[in-house]
Design an enzyme around this catalytic site. Structure first.
Site, PDB file in Angstrom:
ATOM      1  N   ASP A  14       0.835  -1.203   0.000  1.00  0.00           N
ATOM      2  CA  ASP A  14       0.000   0.000   0.000  1.00  0.00           C
ATOM      3  C   ASP A  14       0.872   1.257   0.000  1.00  0.00           C
ATOM      4  O   ASP A  14       0.364   2.376  -0.028  1.00  0.00           O
ATOM      5  CB  ASP A  14      -1.019  -0.010   1.142  1.00  0.00           C
ATOM      6  CG  ASP A  14      -0.394  -0.087   2.521  1.00  0.00           C
ATOM      7  OD1 ASP A  14       0.852  -0.160   2.614  1.00  0.00           O
ATOM      8  OD2 ASP A  14      -1.151  -0.078   3.516  1.00  0.00           O
ATOM      9  N   SER A  15       2.197   1.060  -0.028  1.00  0.00           N
ATOM     10  CA  SER A  15       3.119   2.163  -0.310  1.00  0.00           C
ATOM     11  C   SER A  15       2.780   2.809  -1.649  1.00  0.00           C
ATOM     12  O   SER A  15       3.215   3.931  -1.922  1.00  0.00           O
ATOM     13  CB  SER A  15       4.570   1.662  -0.328  1.00  0.00           C
ATOM     14  OG  SER A  15       4.700   0.540  -1.182  1.00  0.00           O
TER      15      SER A  15
ATOM     16  N   ASP B 100      -0.954  -6.273  -0.101  1.00  0.00           N
ATOM     17  CA  ASP B 100      -1.310  -5.676   1.199  1.00  0.00           C
ATOM     18  C   ASP B 100      -2.814  -5.550   1.386  1.00  0.00           C
ATOM     19  O   ASP B 100      -3.522  -5.123   0.465  1.00  0.00           O
ATOM     20  CB  ASP B 100      -0.746  -4.252   1.273  1.00  0.00           C
ATOM     21  CG  ASP B 100       0.611  -4.196   1.933  1.00  0.00           C
ATOM     22  OD1 ASP B 100       1.059  -5.208   2.500  1.00  0.00           O
ATOM     23  OD2 ASP B 100       1.226  -3.111   1.878  1.00  0.00           O
TER      24      ASP B 100
ATOM     25  N   LYS C 215      -0.885  -9.538   3.035  1.00  0.00           N
ATOM     26  CA  LYS C 215      -0.078  -8.998   4.138  1.00  0.00           C
ATOM     27  C   LYS C 215      -0.919  -8.059   5.002  1.00  0.00           C
ATOM     28  O   LYS C 215      -1.700  -7.276   4.476  1.00  0.00           O
ATOM     29  CB  LYS C 215       1.149  -8.264   3.581  1.00  0.00           C
ATOM     30  CG  LYS C 215       2.020  -7.640   4.673  1.00  0.00           C
ATOM     31  CD  LYS C 215       3.407  -7.278   4.180  1.00  0.00           C
ATOM     32  CE  LYS C 215       3.509  -5.947   3.490  1.00  0.00           C
ATOM     33  NZ  LYS C 215       3.095  -4.783   4.304  1.00  0.00           N
TER      34      LYS C 215
ATOM     35  N   GLU D 124      -0.751  -5.547   8.720  1.00  0.00           N
ATOM     36  CA  GLU D 124       0.114  -4.886   9.694  1.00  0.00           C
ATOM     37  C   GLU D 124      -0.392  -5.094  11.120  1.00  0.00           C
ATOM     38  O   GLU D 124      -1.589  -4.990  11.379  1.00  0.00           O
ATOM     39  CB  GLU D 124       0.174  -3.385   9.397  1.00  0.00           C
ATOM     40  CG  GLU D 124       0.812  -3.067   8.062  1.00  0.00           C
ATOM     41  CD  GLU D 124       0.951  -1.576   7.805  1.00  0.00           C
ATOM     42  OE1 GLU D 124       0.748  -0.774   8.732  1.00  0.00           O
ATOM     43  OE2 GLU D 124       1.280  -1.217   6.655  1.00  0.00           O
TER      44      GLU D 124
ATOM     45  N   GLU E 158       9.922  -4.054   9.880  1.00  0.00           N
ATOM     46  CA  GLU E 158      10.351  -2.770   9.296  1.00  0.00           C
ATOM     47  C   GLU E 158      10.844  -1.809  10.377  1.00  0.00           C
ATOM     48  O   GLU E 158      10.228  -1.679  11.442  1.00  0.00           O
ATOM     49  CB  GLU E 158       9.160  -2.137   8.556  1.00  0.00           C
ATOM     50  CG  GLU E 158       9.490  -0.768   7.971  1.00  0.00           C
ATOM     51  CD  GLU E 158       8.430  -0.252   6.995  1.00  0.00           C
ATOM     52  OE1 GLU E 158       7.469  -0.993   6.694  1.00  0.00           O
ATOM     53  OE2 GLU E 158       8.590   0.894   6.541  1.00  0.00           O
TER      54      GLU E 158
HETATM   55  O1  KIV Z   1       3.616  -1.089   1.490  1.00  0.00           O
HETATM   56  C1  KIV Z   1       4.770  -1.527   1.340  1.00  0.00           C
HETATM   57  O2  KIV Z   1       5.426  -1.326   0.316  1.00  0.00           O
HETATM   58  C2  KIV Z   1       5.344  -2.292   2.427  1.00  0.00           C
HETATM   59  C3  KIV Z   1       6.819  -2.505   2.400  1.00  0.00           C
HETATM   60  C4  KIV Z   1       7.492  -1.257   2.793  1.00  0.00           C
HETATM   61  C5  KIV Z   1       7.237  -3.647   3.242  1.00  0.00           C
HETATM   62  O3  KIV Z   1       4.662  -2.681   3.317  1.00  0.00           O
END
Ligand code: KIV
Length: 276
Positions: A55-56, A94, A123, A125, A193
């Protein structure tokens, strides 16, 4: 024009059990973010093990100041695009902000990322009780889960910024406990992270699942970077834990190959990319 991966080098598809085996064998895992089919193709051709649709994308693609505005529709759209560019690289996507607010929403989000998006793993968090419940529920449906601990960007307001986590002893102990808890709940992979080197090393030793570091030191089972950071096109200041692999290389393909080699040989991350 984009051409589907017809001439991609043939290699064995990366699998979730295969990642566990890599940890056992001490082979470092190479992970990189991707948000579209063209870059996915580059990762696949370079032999990157895992592609993460993070989600970056809210920050590096959409231009937001955090990952919080990213929606599930955005994630499904980009995940499906990346899936079309991959043949052997494992695809992780994510769950965006609040998609895991309860187990029912988390299951729906995971189902869309896998069913519509083509992800092999999702993924999430954190390790709060509702996250552990969601990990267990998703894992029980045979969808592999990657947990994400330490500097979890969706908690940016709680942290007061993108700050290194686990510097104090009690905070470090809590993150080690969380790592054990997400493994116990059923996670198959863990991203850690923004933590000091010693904590990254402790977490990697504390769990059987592979641990992928980003700003977590060289002792993790693998490394991940945001592709914009490792190509030196990050808007603003590049994070300390990243490195511009395009500098000194004449193509994106060569930069990604150099990153993969640096991770596999243990040259990256170097001390200047780490927190102590
Ligand atoms: O959103 C993302 O790109 C991430 C990475 C920084 C691990 O979670």
């Amino acid at each position: 024009m984009y051409v589907q991966n017809a001439n991609a080098p043939q290699r064995k598809p990366v699998t979730v059990p295969g990642l566990r085996e890599m940890k056992v064998q001490g082979q470092r895992i190479v992970m990189l973010t991707a948000y579209d089919a063209s870059f996915a193709w580059q990762l696949d051709a370079a032999g990157v093990d895992v592609a993460l649709v993070g989600d970056s994308l809210g920050m590096v693609v959409q231009g937001h100041r955090s990952t919080l505005p990213v929606t599930l529709d955005h994630m499904v759209y980009h995940t499906a695009a990346v899936a079309r560019g991959l043949s052997a690289t494992l695809l992780v996507a994510d769950l965006p902000f609040m998609a895991e607010r309860d187990v029912a929403h988390a299951l729906d989000a995971a189902a869309r990322l896998v069913g519509e998006g083509g992800a092999a793993m999702v993924k999430m968090e954190g390790a709060a009780a509702h996250i552990l419940d969601a990990i267990a529920a998703i894992a029980a449906r045979a969808i592999p889960v990657c947990a994400h601990l330490g500097l979890t960007p969706q908690s940016v307001h709680k942290f007061g910024g993108f700050r290194v986590q686990g510097r104090e002893q009690t905070a470090a102990e809590r993150i080690v406990d969380q790592a054990r808890a997400v493994q116990e709940a059923g996670a198959d992979l863990l991203v850690i992270e923004g933590v000091p080197v010693a904590l990254g090393q402790r977490i990697t030793a504390a769990v059987d699942i592979p641990v992928i570091g980003i700003g977590a030191g060289p002792h993790c089972d693998g490394q991940v970077l945001v592709i914009h950071d490792m190509l030196g096109v990050t808007p603003g200041k590049r994070p300390k834990f990243s490195k511009d692999f395009l500098a000194g290389h004449d193509s994106v393909a060569a930069a990604i190959a150099a990153y993969a080699e640096a991770v596999r040989s243990g040259v990256f991350p170097a001390p200047e990319h780490c927190f102590n």
